[in-house]
Design an enzyme around this catalytic site. Structure first.
Site, PDB file in Angstrom:
ATOM      1  CG  HIS A   1     -24.898  28.494 -61.047  1.00  0.00           C
ATOM      2  ND1 HIS A   1     -23.777  27.849 -60.576  1.00  0.00           N
ATOM      3  CD2 HIS A   1     -25.622  28.814 -59.940  1.00  0.00           C
ATOM      4  CE1 HIS A   1     -23.825  27.793 -59.256  1.00  0.00           C
ATOM      5  NE2 HIS A   1     -24.940  28.361 -58.838  1.00  0.00           N
TER       6      HIS A   1
HETATM    7  C1  HEM Z   1     -31.354  30.603 -57.750  1.00  0.00           C
HETATM    8  C2  HEM Z   1     -30.809  29.598 -58.287  1.00  0.00           C
HETATM    9  C3  HEM Z   1     -29.528  28.957 -57.885  1.00  0.00           C
HETATM   10  C4  HEM Z   1     -29.386  27.617 -57.641  1.00  0.00           C
HETATM   11  C5  HEM Z   1     -30.477  26.548 -57.727  1.00  0.00           C
HETATM   12  C6  HEM Z   1     -28.008  27.400 -57.297  1.00  0.00           C
HETATM   13  C7  HEM Z   1     -27.466  26.179 -56.957  1.00  0.00           C
HETATM   14  C8  HEM Z   1     -26.170  25.969 -56.551  1.00  0.00           C
HETATM   15  C9  HEM Z   1     -25.638  24.691 -56.125  1.00  0.00           C
HETATM   16  C10 HEM Z   1     -26.424  23.392 -56.046  1.00  0.00           C
HETATM   17  C11 HEM Z   1     -24.339  24.873 -55.821  1.00  0.00           C
HETATM   18  C12 HEM Z   1     -23.356  23.802 -55.328  1.00  0.00           C
HETATM   19  C13 HEM Z   1     -22.539  23.271 -56.494  1.00  0.00           C
HETATM   20  C14 HEM Z   1     -21.421  22.381 -56.036  1.00  0.00           C
HETATM   21  O1  HEM Z   1     -21.052  22.428 -54.856  1.00  0.00           O
HETATM   22  O2  HEM Z   1     -20.866  21.629 -56.863  1.00  0.00           O
HETATM   23  C15 HEM Z   1     -24.025  26.260 -56.051  1.00  0.00           C
HETATM   24  C16 HEM Z   1     -22.777  26.824 -55.855  1.00  0.00           C
HETATM   25  C17 HEM Z   1     -22.493  28.149 -56.081  1.00  0.00           C
HETATM   26  N1  HEM Z   1     -23.355  29.114 -56.541  1.00  0.00           N
HETATM   27 FE1  HEM Z   1     -25.338  28.848 -56.924  1.00  0.00          FE
HETATM   28  N2  HEM Z   1     -27.331  28.583 -57.352  1.00  0.00           N
HETATM   29  C18 HEM Z   1     -28.226  29.576 -57.705  1.00  0.00           C
HETATM   30  C19 HEM Z   1     -27.929  30.907 -57.883  1.00  0.00           C
HETATM   31  C20 HEM Z   1     -26.675  31.470 -57.774  1.00  0.00           C
HETATM   32  C21 HEM Z   1     -26.356  32.853 -58.042  1.00  0.00           C
HETATM   33  C22 HEM Z   1     -27.359  33.884 -58.531  1.00  0.00           C
HETATM   34  C23 HEM Z   1     -25.031  33.002 -57.830  1.00  0.00           C
HETATM   35  C24 HEM Z   1     -24.158  34.218 -58.002  1.00  0.00           C
HETATM   36  C25 HEM Z   1     -24.540  35.367 -58.463  1.00  0.00           C
HETATM   37  C26 HEM Z   1     -24.498  31.734 -57.413  1.00  0.00           C
HETATM   38  C27 HEM Z   1     -23.175  31.503 -57.093  1.00  0.00           C
HETATM   39  C28 HEM Z   1     -22.665  30.295 -56.658  1.00  0.00           C
HETATM   40  C29 HEM Z   1     -21.272  30.084 -56.271  1.00  0.00           C
HETATM   41  C30 HEM Z   1     -20.162  31.135 -56.263  1.00  0.00           C
HETATM   42  C31 HEM Z   1     -21.182  28.735 -55.886  1.00  0.00           C
HETATM   43  C32 HEM Z   1     -19.922  28.010 -55.376  1.00  0.00           C
HETATM   44  C33 HEM Z   1     -19.362  27.241 -56.551  1.00  0.00           C
HETATM   45  C34 HEM Z   1     -18.184  27.912 -57.176  1.00  0.00           C
HETATM   46  O3  HEM Z   1     -17.471  28.658 -56.515  1.00  0.00           O
HETATM   47  O4  HEM Z   1     -17.986  27.680 -58.383  1.00  0.00           O
HETATM   48  N3  HEM Z   1     -25.525  30.818 -57.387  1.00  0.00           N
HETATM   49  N4  HEM Z   1     -25.156  26.910 -56.498  1.00  0.00           N
END
Ligand code: HEM
Length: 235
Positions: free
Chosen positions: A183
């Site tokens: 991710h």
């Molecule tokens: C700590 C580092 C993390 C970074 C740098 C990060 C970064 C991002 C970014 C940039 C997005 C936007 C992507 C888009 O809109 O196309 C996103 C969406 C998302 N992230 Fe993270 N994330 C991190 C950790 C996590 C963790 C630990 C989880 C869940 C356990 C998570 C769950 C999600 C979800 C559910 C979305 C919405 C996209 C979807 O529903 O597929 N993220 N993240």
């Protein structure tokens, strides 16, 4: 919504970057609480997992404190992810075009081959796989975690059940860390993505290039409820 970056009263000049809102402040706070808790869980979990990593317990005030804090951070992750799940599950439902996108994974991974891909909605198939894997893994982690949370649930489970739960918990944790790495790697690799979660906005170019159907729907105000057309090559 797609807008130009101007203050009220400003004139819109040619060349002003088009910005597109992608996440509300609430969604971003929800995301970063969930992200921080997963990182803290990974560190505290690894500290308890192997003697060679026991030194990491120093970050949480020693071994016993780490043992106490770890499950509580798990509770924060669980409820944090529940919030994300409720916000995003609909947008992560699988569509026929997702199969086409996956079949063309070589074009996804090669630079400047986007034009061979079907138009993508708010999330692509890779993001959806990450979403559903995380959903499943977090359910497995919280359920197995409760079984081995002796302080509160010790008397309710047998030693045999706890042994199995330890194994399941550790396996799910390792897979969740791998999914998390994918991710974060994808968020950094696709340039311009991080600002979606830091500032809540992306550039129009980013949206056009990577999530064209989503951008079209924003502009026309007509979100497509179901995907019945199969592949729609980008033009
Ligand atoms: C700590 C580092 C993390 C970074 C740098 C990060 C970064 C991002 C970014 C940039 C997005 C936007 C992507 C888009 O809109 O196309 C996103 C969406 C998302 N992230 Fe993270 N994330 C991190 C950790 C996590 C963790 C630990 C989880 C869940 C356990 C998570 C769950 C999600 C979800 C559910 C979305 C919405 C996209 C979807 O529903 O597929 N993220 N993240």
């Amino acid at each position: 919504m797609a807008t130009r970056e101007t203050a009220p009263g400003d004139q819109v000049h040619r060349g002003d970057p088009v910005v597109v809102d992608r996440y509300t402040t609430g969604a971003r706070i929800n995301h970063w609480i969930t992200a921080a808790s997963l990182v803290l869980l990974a560190i505290s979990g690894l500290a308890l997992f192997h003697p060679s990593l026991y030194w990491l317990t120093g970050l949480f005030g020693g071994g016993p404190n780490t043992r106490t804090i770890h499950p509580w951070i798990g509770v924060v992750l669980f409820f944090g992810f529940c919030g994300l799940f409720l916000r995003f599950w609909r947008l992560n439902l699988w569509e026929r075009t997702d199969n086409v996108w996956l079949a063309k994974i070589r074009d996804v991974l090669s630079p400047n081959h986007e034009e061979n891909l079907p138009e993508v909605g708010k999330y692509n198939a890779g993001q959806k796989i990450v979403f559903w894997s995380m959903s499943l893994l977090i359910i497995v982690l919280i359920s197995s975690g409760v079984v081995i949370w002796d302080q509160y649930f010790g008397p309710y489970f047998t030693v045999e059940q706890k042994r199995i739960a330890v194994l399941v918990h550790a396996t799910a944790a390792v897979i969740a860390i791998c999914v998390w790495i994918v991710h974060v790697y994808a968020a950094i690799w696709v340039r311009g993505t991080i600002s979606a979660m830091t500032r809540g906005r992306v550039t129009g170019g980013w949206a056009w290039r990577h999530h064209r159907r989503w951008l079209r729907e924003l502009v026309t105000g007509e979100p497509r409820k179901t995907d019945t057309t199969g592949a729609t090559p980008a033009r």
